[in-house]
Design a protein around this motif. Sequence first.
Motif, PDB file in Angstrom:
ATOM      1  N   ASP A 264      51.559  -3.553   4.558  1.00  0.00           N
ATOM      2  CA  ASP A 264      52.101  -4.891   4.354  1.00  0.00           C
ATOM      3  C   ASP A 264      53.405  -4.822   3.548  1.00  0.00           C
ATOM      4  N   LYS A 265      53.605  -3.732   2.822  1.00  0.00           N
ATOM      5  CA  LYS A 265      54.836  -3.546   2.037  1.00  0.00           C
ATOM      6  C   LYS A 265      56.065  -3.313   2.918  1.00  0.00           C
ATOM      7  N   ALA A 266      55.838  -3.042   4.211  1.00  0.00           N
ATOM      8  CA  ALA A 266      56.953  -2.841   5.133  1.00  0.00           C
ATOM      9  C   ALA A 266      57.662  -4.159   5.439  1.00  0.00           C
ATOM     10  N   ASN A 267      57.013  -5.265   5.122  1.00  0.00           N
ATOM     11  CA  ASN A 267      57.566  -6.595   5.363  1.00  0.00           C
ATOM     12  C   ASN A 267      57.952  -6.820   6.830  1.00  0.00           C
ATOM     13  N   LEU A 268      57.089  -6.356   7.707  1.00  0.00           N
ATOM     14  CA  LEU A 268      57.255  -6.599   9.137  1.00  0.00           C
ATOM     15  C   LEU A 268      56.074  -7.439   9.598  1.00  0.00           C
TER      16      LEU A 268
ATOM     17  N   TRP B  87      64.624   8.573  23.803  1.00  0.00           N
ATOM     18  CA  TRP B  87      65.149   9.689  23.024  1.00  0.00           C
ATOM     19  C   TRP B  87      65.996  10.653  23.846  1.00  0.00           C
ATOM     20  N   ARG B  88      65.727  10.822  25.108  1.00  0.00           N
ATOM     21  CA  ARG B  88      66.510  11.759  25.930  1.00  0.00           C
ATOM     22  C   ARG B  88      67.975  11.310  26.061  1.00  0.00           C
ATOM     23  N   GLU B  89      68.193  10.006  26.112  1.00  0.00           N
ATOM     24  CA  GLU B  89      69.541   9.461  26.269  1.00  0.00           C
ATOM     25  C   GLU B  89      70.214   9.160  24.938  1.00  0.00           C
ATOM     26  N   SER B  90      69.453   9.121  23.875  1.00  0.00           N
ATOM     27  CA  SER B  90      69.985   8.716  22.575  1.00  0.00           C
ATOM     28  C   SER B  90      70.652   9.886  21.846  1.00  0.00           C
ATOM     29  N   PRO B  91      71.788   9.626  21.185  1.00  0.00           N
ATOM     30  CA  PRO B  91      72.447  10.670  20.388  1.00  0.00           C
ATOM     31  C   PRO B  91      71.896  10.755  18.962  1.00  0.00           C
ATOM     32  N   LEU B  92      70.837   9.997  18.649  1.00  0.00           N
ATOM     33  CA  LEU B  92      70.372   9.872  17.271  1.00  0.00           C
ATOM     34  C   LEU B  92      69.375  10.935  16.818  1.00  0.00           C
ATOM     35  N   PHE B  93      69.005  11.860  17.707  1.00  0.00           N
ATOM     36  CA  PHE B  93      67.981  12.849  17.369  1.00  0.00           C
ATOM     37  C   PHE B  93      68.541  14.263  17.405  1.00  0.00           C
ATOM     38  N   SER B  94      68.102  15.053  16.462  1.00  0.00           N
ATOM     39  CA  SER B  94      68.536  16.451  16.372  1.00  0.00           C
ATOM     40  C   SER B  94      67.860  17.268  17.482  1.00  0.00           C
TER      41      SER B  94
ATOM     42  N   PRO C 185      53.910  20.510   6.237  1.00  0.00           N
ATOM     43  CA  PRO C 185      55.346  20.167   6.246  1.00  0.00           C
ATOM     44  C   PRO C 185      55.849  19.609   7.578  1.00  0.00           C
ATOM     45  N   ILE C 186      55.302  20.055   8.676  1.00  0.00           N
ATOM     46  CA  ILE C 186      55.761  19.569   9.979  1.00  0.00           C
ATOM     47  C   ILE C 186      55.427  18.083  10.146  1.00  0.00           C
ATOM     48  N   ALA C 187      54.298  17.660   9.596  1.00  0.00           N
ATOM     49  CA  ALA C 187      53.925  16.243   9.664  1.00  0.00           C
ATOM     50  C   ALA C 187      54.877  15.396   8.841  1.00  0.00           C
ATOM     51  N   ARG C 188      55.278  15.906   7.692  1.00  0.00           N
ATOM     52  CA  ARG C 188      56.216  15.146   6.859  1.00  0.00           C
ATOM     53  C   ARG C 188      57.587  15.067   7.522  1.00  0.00           C
ATOM     54  N   GLU C 189      57.961  16.119   8.231  1.00  0.00           N
ATOM     55  CA  GLU C 189      59.280  16.147   8.876  1.00  0.00           C
ATOM     56  C   GLU C 189      59.319  15.340  10.171  1.00  0.00           C
ATOM     57  N   LEU C 190      58.309  15.495  11.008  1.00  0.00           N
ATOM     58  CA  LEU C 190      58.369  14.953  12.369  1.00  0.00           C
ATOM     59  C   LEU C 190      57.239  13.992  12.727  1.00  0.00           C
ATOM     60  N   GLY C 191      56.326  13.769  11.803  1.00  0.00           N
ATOM     61  CA  GLY C 191      55.133  12.976  12.097  1.00  0.00           C
ATOM     62  C   GLY C 191      55.417  11.587  12.613  1.00  0.00           C
TER      63      GLY C 191
ATOM     64  N   GLU D  20      54.819   2.420   9.036  1.00  0.00           N
ATOM     65  CA  GLU D  20      54.855   3.639   8.221  1.00  0.00           C
ATOM     66  C   GLU D  20      56.258   4.222   8.190  1.00  0.00           C
ATOM     67  N   ALA D  21      56.901   4.249   9.339  1.00  0.00           N
ATOM     68  CA  ALA D  21      58.252   4.800   9.434  1.00  0.00           C
ATOM     69  C   ALA D  21      59.224   4.033   8.549  1.00  0.00           C
ATOM     70  N   LYS D  22      59.125   2.724   8.588  1.00  0.00           N
ATOM     71  CA  LYS D  22      60.011   1.909   7.751  1.00  0.00           C
ATOM     72  C   LYS D  22      59.769   2.214   6.275  1.00  0.00           C
ATOM     73  N   LEU D  23      58.505   2.323   5.888  1.00  0.00           N
ATOM     74  CA  LEU D  23      58.174   2.626   4.487  1.00  0.00           C
ATOM     75  C   LEU D  23      58.674   4.004   4.059  1.00  0.00           C
ATOM     76  N   HIS D  24      58.776   4.925   5.026  1.00  0.00           N
ATOM     77  CA  HIS D  24      59.268   6.275   4.727  1.00  0.00           C
ATOM     78  C   HIS D  24      60.778   6.398   4.893  1.00  0.00           C
ATOM     79  N   GLY D  25      61.445   5.266   5.093  1.00  0.00           N
ATOM     80  CA  GLY D  25      62.901   5.265   5.128  1.00  0.00           C
ATOM     81  C   GLY D  25      63.547   5.545   6.469  1.00  0.00           C
ATOM     82  N   GLU D  26      62.762   5.548   7.526  1.00  0.00           N
ATOM     83  CA  GLU D  26      63.341   5.786   8.853  1.00  0.00           C
ATOM     84  C   GLU D  26      64.238   4.611   9.234  1.00  0.00           C
ATOM     85  N   ARG D  27      65.364   4.932   9.860  1.00  0.00           N
ATOM     86  CA  ARG D  27      66.296   3.890  10.302  1.00  0.00           C
ATOM     87  C   ARG D  27      65.719   3.139  11.493  1.00  0.00           C
TER      88      ARG D  27
END
Length: 158
Positions: free
Chosen positions: A153-157, A74-81, A28-34, A57-64
Motif C-alpha cells: 500500500d506504500k506504493a501509492n498505486l 522488452w525486445r524492442e525497448s532500449p531501456l534494458f541492458s 543476489p540474482i533475485a535482488r538484481e533481476l527479480g 514491489e518494483a515501484k517500492l524498490h525504485g524501478e522506473r
Amino acid sequence: MSRVNYYQNAPELAKKFRDFQMALNKDPIARELGVLVTLRASQINGCAFCVDMHVKEAKLHGERELRLHHVVIWRESPLFSPRERAALAWTELLTRLPAHGVSDADYAAAREHFSEAELSALSFAIVAINGWNRLSVAFLPVPGSLDAEYGLDKANLS
C-alpha cells in the motif's frame, strides 16, 4: 463462484513454498533481476494478482515506471541492458517451455551473461514465480487484497 484459499487449506505446503520464496529473495540474482523476471512471467501467465503485486514491489524498490511499461515489449525497448535482456529471454523460455525443450543455442545465449550459479538461481526464481502464478490463476485472489499485509500500500498505486 468463490474459490478456496489454498493457504488456509494446505498451510504446511503453503509455508514450505513461501520459505522457498524467502530463500530465493536472499540470492543476489533475485535482488538484481527479480522484479523483471516476476513481472514478465506473471504477464505471460495472465496472473492479475501477481502483475499487480510485482508492479507495486518494483515501484517500492525504485524501478522506473517507463521500464515497467516496457517489460512487455522488452525486445524492442532500449531501456534494458544485455544482461536484463538475457534474463527476460530465459524467463520467457522457461515459462512457455517449448515442445522441443531448451535448445543448446538458447542455453548458450543465457550462459554468455550468467555464471552457472547465477543461471541456476535465476531458473529457481522462474520456477517459483510460475508456481505462484499457477496458484493465483487457479484460485483467483483479488489483486491488491494483500497490499496492507505485504506493505504494498506504500506504493501509492490504487
